[in-house]
Each structure stands twice: as C-alpha cells, then as structure tokens.
Design a protein around this motif. Structure first.
Motif, PDB file in Angstrom:
ATOM      1  N   GLY A  84     -17.964  12.723   8.169  1.00 22.14           N
ATOM      2  CA  GLY A  84     -18.707  11.501   8.461  1.00 22.14           C
ATOM      3  C   GLY A  84     -18.218  10.329   7.630  1.00 22.14           C
ATOM      4  N   ALA A  85     -17.932  10.572   6.361  1.00 24.58           N
ATOM      5  CA  ALA A  85     -17.459   9.504   5.484  1.00 24.58           C
ATOM      6  C   ALA A  85     -16.142   8.926   5.989  1.00 24.58           C
ATOM      7  N   ARG A  86     -15.298   9.761   6.573  1.00 25.03           N
ATOM      8  CA  ARG A  86     -14.016   9.277   7.093  1.00 25.03           C
ATOM      9  C   ARG A  86     -14.180   8.368   8.309  1.00 25.03           C
ATOM     10  N   MET A  87     -15.347   8.412   8.941  1.00 24.20           N
ATOM     11  CA  MET A  87     -15.586   7.564  10.108  1.00 24.20           C
ATOM     12  C   MET A  87     -15.980   6.138   9.734  1.00 24.20           C
ATOM     13  N   VAL A  88     -16.406   5.922   8.511  1.00 24.09           N
ATOM     14  CA  VAL A  88     -16.875   4.600   8.095  1.00 24.09           C
ATOM     15  C   VAL A  88     -15.674   3.704   7.825  1.00 24.09           C
ATOM     16  N   ARG A  89     -15.665   2.532   8.451  1.00 25.33           N
ATOM     17  CA  ARG A  89     -14.556   1.600   8.319  1.00 25.33           C
ATOM     18  C   ARG A  89     -14.933   0.414   7.425  1.00 25.33           C
ATOM     19  N   PRO A  90     -13.943  -0.182   6.764  1.00 26.86           N
ATOM     20  CA  PRO A  90     -14.218  -1.351   5.924  1.00 26.86           C
ATOM     21  C   PRO A  90     -14.911  -2.462   6.718  1.00 26.86           C
ATOM     22  N   GLY A  91     -15.899  -3.077   6.093  1.00 29.15           N
ATOM     23  CA  GLY A  91     -16.615  -4.178   6.708  1.00 29.15           C
ATOM     24  C   GLY A  91     -17.761  -3.781   7.612  1.00 29.15           C
ATOM     25  N   GLN A  92     -17.913  -2.501   7.873  1.00 32.13           N
ATOM     26  CA  GLN A  92     -18.982  -2.070   8.777  1.00 32.13           C
ATOM     27  C   GLN A  92     -20.355  -2.096   8.093  1.00 32.13           C
ATOM     28  N   VAL A  93     -21.367  -2.188   8.938  1.00 38.34           N
ATOM     29  CA  VAL A  93     -22.750  -1.948   8.518  1.00 38.34           C
ATOM     30  C   VAL A  93     -23.158  -0.614   9.124  1.00 38.34           C
ATOM     31  N   VAL A  94     -23.468   0.355   8.285  1.00 36.86           N
ATOM     32  CA  VAL A  94     -23.849   1.676   8.777  1.00 36.86           C
ATOM     33  C   VAL A  94     -25.232   2.043   8.260  1.00 36.86           C
ATOM     34  N   ILE A  95     -25.953   2.813   9.051  1.00 40.01           N
ATOM     35  CA  ILE A  95     -27.261   3.336   8.659  1.00 40.01           C
ATOM     36  C   ILE A  95     -27.089   4.801   8.307  1.00 40.01           C
ATOM     37  N   LEU A  96     -27.531   5.168   7.124  1.00 34.39           N
ATOM     38  CA  LEU A  96     -27.516   6.564   6.708  1.00 34.39           C
ATOM     39  C   LEU A  96     -28.940   7.094   6.695  1.00 34.39           C
ATOM     40  N   ASP A  97     -29.152   8.156   7.453  1.00 29.73           N
ATOM     41  CA  ASP A  97     -30.445   8.823   7.515  1.00 29.73           C
ATOM     42  C   ASP A  97     -30.717   9.537   6.198  1.00 29.73           C
ATOM     43  N   GLY A  98     -31.935  10.016   6.038  1.00 31.10           N
ATOM     44  CA  GLY A  98     -32.225  10.895   4.923  1.00 31.10           C
ATOM     45  C   GLY A  98     -31.690  12.288   5.219  1.00 31.10           C
ATOM     46  N   LEU A 159     -36.453  -2.773   9.884  1.00 30.02           N
ATOM     47  CA  LEU A 159     -35.357  -2.235  10.702  1.00 30.02           C
ATOM     48  C   LEU A 159     -35.105  -3.074  11.946  1.00 30.02           C
ATOM     49  N   LYS A 160     -36.123  -3.691  12.485  1.00 34.14           N
ATOM     50  CA  LYS A 160     -35.970  -4.495  13.688  1.00 34.14           C
ATOM     51  C   LYS A 160     -35.059  -5.699  13.472  1.00 34.14           C
ATOM     52  N   ARG A 161     -34.796  -6.043  12.212  1.00 32.04           N
ATOM     53  CA  ARG A 161     -33.956  -7.199  11.884  1.00 32.04           C
ATOM     54  C   ARG A 161     -32.509  -6.803  11.587  1.00 32.04           C
ATOM     55  N   ILE A 162     -32.196  -5.534  11.769  1.00 32.43           N
ATOM     56  CA  ILE A 162     -30.866  -5.029  11.408  1.00 32.43           C
ATOM     57  C   ILE A 162     -30.109  -4.579  12.660  1.00 32.43           C
ATOM     58  N   ARG A 163     -28.833  -4.940  12.713  1.00 32.17           N
ATOM     59  CA  ARG A 163     -27.943  -4.452  13.760  1.00 32.17           C
ATOM     60  C   ARG A 163     -26.772  -3.755  13.066  1.00 32.17           C
ATOM     61  N   ALA A 164     -26.604  -2.482  13.317  1.00 25.13           N
ATOM     62  CA  ALA A 164     -25.581  -1.709  12.620  1.00 25.13           C
ATOM     63  C   ALA A 164     -24.483  -1.252  13.574  1.00 25.13           C
ATOM     64  N   ASP A 165     -23.332  -0.935  12.999  1.00 27.34           N
ATOM     65  CA  ASP A 165     -22.231  -0.385  13.792  1.00 27.34           C
ATOM     66  C   ASP A 165     -22.492   1.082  14.136  1.00 27.34           C
ATOM     67  N   THR A 166     -22.906   1.865  13.130  1.00 23.36           N
ATOM     68  CA  THR A 166     -23.071   3.304  13.328  1.00 23.36           C
ATOM     69  C   THR A 166     -24.308   3.790  12.572  1.00 23.36           C
ATOM     70  N   TYR A 167     -25.031   4.688  13.211  1.00 21.44           N
ATOM     71  CA  TYR A 167     -26.146   5.382  12.564  1.00 21.44           C
ATOM     72  C   TYR A 167     -25.785   6.848  12.461  1.00 21.44           C
ATOM     73  N   PHE A 168     -25.772   7.356  11.246  1.00 23.31           N
ATOM     74  CA  PHE A 168     -25.549   8.775  11.018  1.00 23.31           C
ATOM     75  C   PHE A 168     -26.911   9.467  10.959  1.00 23.31           C
ATOM     76  N   MET A 169     -27.228  10.185  12.011  1.00 15.78           N
ATOM     77  CA  MET A 169     -28.563  10.765  12.199  1.00 15.78           C
ATOM     78  C   MET A 169     -28.615  12.215  11.732  1.00 15.78           C
ATOM     79  N   GLN A 197     -31.054   0.631  16.777  1.00 14.90           N
ATOM     80  CA  GLN A 197     -30.511  -0.516  16.043  1.00 14.90           C
ATOM     81  C   GLN A 197     -29.025  -0.389  15.756  1.00 14.90           C
ATOM     82  N   ALA A 198     -28.389   0.663  16.236  1.00 13.30           N
ATOM     83  CA  ALA A 198     -26.964   0.871  15.981  1.00 13.30           C
ATOM     84  C   ALA A 198     -26.183   0.963  17.294  1.00 13.30           C
ATOM     85  N   ALA A 199     -24.927   0.525  17.245  1.00  8.49           N
ATOM     86  CA  ALA A 199     -24.083   0.602  18.435  1.00  8.49           C
ATOM     87  C   ALA A 199     -23.753   2.051  18.778  1.00  8.49           C
TER      88      ALA A 199
END
Length: 251
Positions: A84-98, A159-169, A197-199
């Motif tokens: 999963g960490a390898r999928m995160v790209r520079p400059g992205q906004v990502v959501i990490l679940d608990g 959360l309604k105010r956030i738009r993320a690239d990826t959510y790791f669920m 909230q994520a693409a």
C-alpha cells in the motif's frame, strides 16, 4: 442426527464451500429449514458464522478489538502495508483508515515522501508524527475505543470538506455478494463516507477477511478500486473479485 453433530456438519460444509444455503442443506440432511435456521442462529451467537439472507457465511475473526487484531497475521499485514505504501505518490492527499494493517502502511511510507495523510486514527497520527515531510490531518470526534478511531457528527462534518486521491480502507469482511463489511454500525457509516470522499478506494484485506462477512455493510464490493491481500492466498478466494474486474495485488 444429534444437534451437536449437525452443527459440526454445518461448520464443515461452511469451511468446504465458503457458504451455507439453508434450503440446500435442509434437503441434504432431510430436515426442515426452520431447524437449519435455528442452528445457524445459535452458531452465529457463538461467533462461528455470519448469518445472511438464505444461509450463512464465514464470520471474520477480525471483529476483535485493536489489541486482538494485532495478533492476527502480523507478517502478512506488514507485506500488505508495504504494498500500500508503494501506491502513494508525491503530492497526493490520501486517507488512511484505522487498523493494524493501515499502521503498517504508515510505517513504510518512504522518508522522502511529500504528501498529505488524512486519518481518523490516533494510531496512524502517532506513527507519522516523526515523518519528516508528510503532512498529517487528524479528524477529530468521539473516540471509538474498540478500533481506536474517531466517529460521530464532528468527524463526518470535517470529512465532507476533504477530497482525497486514495482511501486505504480496512474491513473485517469482504465478499463478492455480501460486500464490504465491518463489525460496528457507526464505523460502517464512517468508512462509506471516507470512500465517497476519495477518487479511489484500496481495500487492505489479509486472507482471513476474504470470503467472510460481518454484521454491518459498508458498501458493495464494487466500491473497491483494488484489493491488496497476501501473496499466498488461494486462487479460489480471489477469483470472484478478478471476475468482477477488480484488480488484486498479492503482497
């Protein structure tokens, strides 16, 4: 057939086939569907399966508390987190679940990564506190101690105010028919909103979660853009998702 033997047979069929269809089993054993449903209800109360319409599915062992989940498939979670960490790209906004697998993902983000991580998990926030270049946005709310995440109206409004690239669920169960599930109702609403909230939504699922179900629905399995699981998971467990066109990464 004695009740004890009948229940043992039910669990054996569940392990063999990955599901129980009450009508089919009642015909096989020459018993009424009411008898089979009573057995399923009692087995569900013992946490040995998850009842669904028309039968039952394997119950996920991942519904135990955070400390208990840390003892389930620890090495697999490390590898899934690394993938999963390898999928995160520079400059992205990502959501990490608990969850314990998400902690591993946070732990393996490259030290030179410049990105933003949004999380409602204090465990994730603490893990990233020393990261030199990842900005951390912590979603506040009521702490759900079982999973060590925040929930409630305050978290939802933020959360309604956030738009993320990826959510790791993180999930406790993923099944092609029963969908993405978890063990708490309020958590299920939070996870659904996080996904909205994520693409893209990447589901982190060690082997014991595949083909299993929990009581509360997050959404259909089609919500998953991809799934990361263990490298040695049996082909029959991932085939249904590949058939649905969902990419599966074996870590």
């Amino acid at each position: 057939m004695l009740t004890t033997h009948r229940k043992q047979h039910i669990l054996a069929v569940l392990q063999r086939d990955g599901q129980i269809i009450a009508k089919t089993l009642s015909l096989e054993l020459g018993l009424s569907e009411d008898t089979i449903r009573r057995d399923l209800r009692e087995l569900a109360q013992e946490g040995l399966l998850q009842r669904v319409h028309g039968g039952a599915l394997p119950a996920s062992p991942a519904v135990v508390d955070f400390a208990g989940r840390q003892r389930i498939a620890p090495q697999a979670k490390v590898r899934i987190g690394q993938a999963g960490a390898r999928m995160v790209r520079p400059g992205q906004v990502v959501i990490l679940d608990g969850g314990t697998t998400a902690v591993q993902l946070a732990r393996h983000l490259p030290p030179d990564l410049v990105a933003t991580v949004v999380t409602h998990s204090p465990s994730i926030a603490v893990e990233l506190a020393q990261h030199p270049s990842v900005e951390v946005v912590v979603i506040g709310g009521r702490l759900f101690k079982h999973s060590v995440v925040t929930v409630g109206a305050a978290a939802i409004e933020t959360l309604k105010r956030i738009r993320a690239d990826t959510y790791f669920m993180g999930v406790t169960g993923i099944h092609p028919d029963a969908g993405l599930t978890t063990g708490d109702l309020e958590e299920s609403y939070m996870k659904r909103l996080l996904s909205d909230q994520a693409a893209d939504t990447v589901v982190l699922a060690s082997a014991e979660k595949l083909g299993a179900a929990s009581p509360y629905l997050i959404g259909p399995v089609s919500e998953a853009s991809s799934i990361i699981t263990e490298r040695d998971v049996p082909e029959k467990l991932i085939a249904p998702y590949l058939d649905l066109g969902i990419p599966v990464v074996r870590a």
